[in-house]
Design a protein around this motif. Structure first.
Motif: not given
Length: 269
Positions: A158, A162, A209, A212-213, A216, A219
């Motif tokens: 992450v 980011k 974001f 992305i969060d 992961f 993952r």
């Protein structure tokens, strides 16, 4: 100075002060600080890096959470005739915004960041201070590896993705333990950040974001499964992934930030 102030560095504030003149001059050179720069420094401590920055920059805005150190820094700088070029902000770096900077708009972030909050501080400042064009931060070597990691790396995660939303990130060299007081139990490294345009103009940072969060958070799962909650169902996640040109069987650590931006843009309505 620490004895005079009855100062005992604390782990809670991540206080490891740079005490080597050669190191602070190396940092200023590597950051390419010039007379046109307003530098934002976080955690100036006893002021060794601050003094080196003031020799090169037009102004330094120093954010210090420790009230004893925040009070002492203008005295230290003033004794060397540089007080007019320093602004000290006694605050938590995680809460500062440009309104704290007395009208100065920082162009460069140069700091020896507290180990325990380095990643959230970097991400907060990149988001909250859009005038920052570049940065050079000293962090724990493990954190430097994570920030600068590329897709496929074991430490890519992450923070890597980011940070890449805001800037081109790379390792800029190691820093030995003996330049600090007290000497830490870990190695340190320099990380360079150069601001660039975000990879999406239609999806917001918050939307990207969120992808992305989600990717992961699980993952070990494929993106089709990991993004099911974000999209509503696994089938809807697959629809977004295929629309973005991403193989649904891939995992989060295999994608770069541009891939995440395209997925966010293709979230099913």
């Amino acid at each position: 100075m620490a004895q005079k102030l009855d100062l005992r560095p604390t782990k809670r504030l991540g206080q490891n002060f740079v005490i080597d003149g050669g190191t602070v001059r190396k940092i200023v050179r590597a950051a390419e600080v010039s007379g046109s720069d307003v530098v934002l420094e976080v955690g100036p401590g006893l002021g060794s890096l601050t003094l080196a920055l003031l020799e090169a920059a037009s102004h330094v805005v120093a954010v210090e959470i420790d009230p004893v150190l925040a009070k002492q820094l203008p005295v230290t700088v003033g004794e060397r005739g540089l007080g007019s070029r320093l602004t000290v902000v006694e605050a938590d770096a995680m809460r500062v915004t440009p309104t704290h900077f007395s009208g100065y708009l920082p162009t460069a972030l140069v700091a020896n960041l507290p180990y325990n909050v380095a990643v959230p501080v970097v991400l907060h400042l990149l988001a909250a201070v859009p005038s920052l064009e570049r940065g050079l931060v000293m962090v724990q070597a493990e954190v430097a590896d994570r920030l600068a990691a590329r897709p496929g790396s074991k430490v890519y995660g992450v923070p890597s993705v980011k940070a890449a939303w805001y800037s081109d990130v790379r390792r800029a060299g190691p820093v030995g333990r003996t330049v600090f007081w007290p000497v830490p139990n870990v190695d340190s490294g320099l990380v360079s950040l150069v601001r660039r345009d975000p990879p999406s103009t239609t999806a917001s940072r918050e939307e990207v974001f969120a992808v992305i969060d989600a990717a992961f958070a699980q993952r070990r799962k494929t993106l089709r499964a990991a993004l099911a909650g974000w999209a509503g169902t696994a089938a809807r996640a697959e629809e977004a992934l295929r629309g973005a040109g991403v193989d649904p069987s891939l995992r989060g650590e295999q994608l770069e930030v541009g891939d995440y931006a395209r997925i966010a843009e293709h979230r099913p309505a």
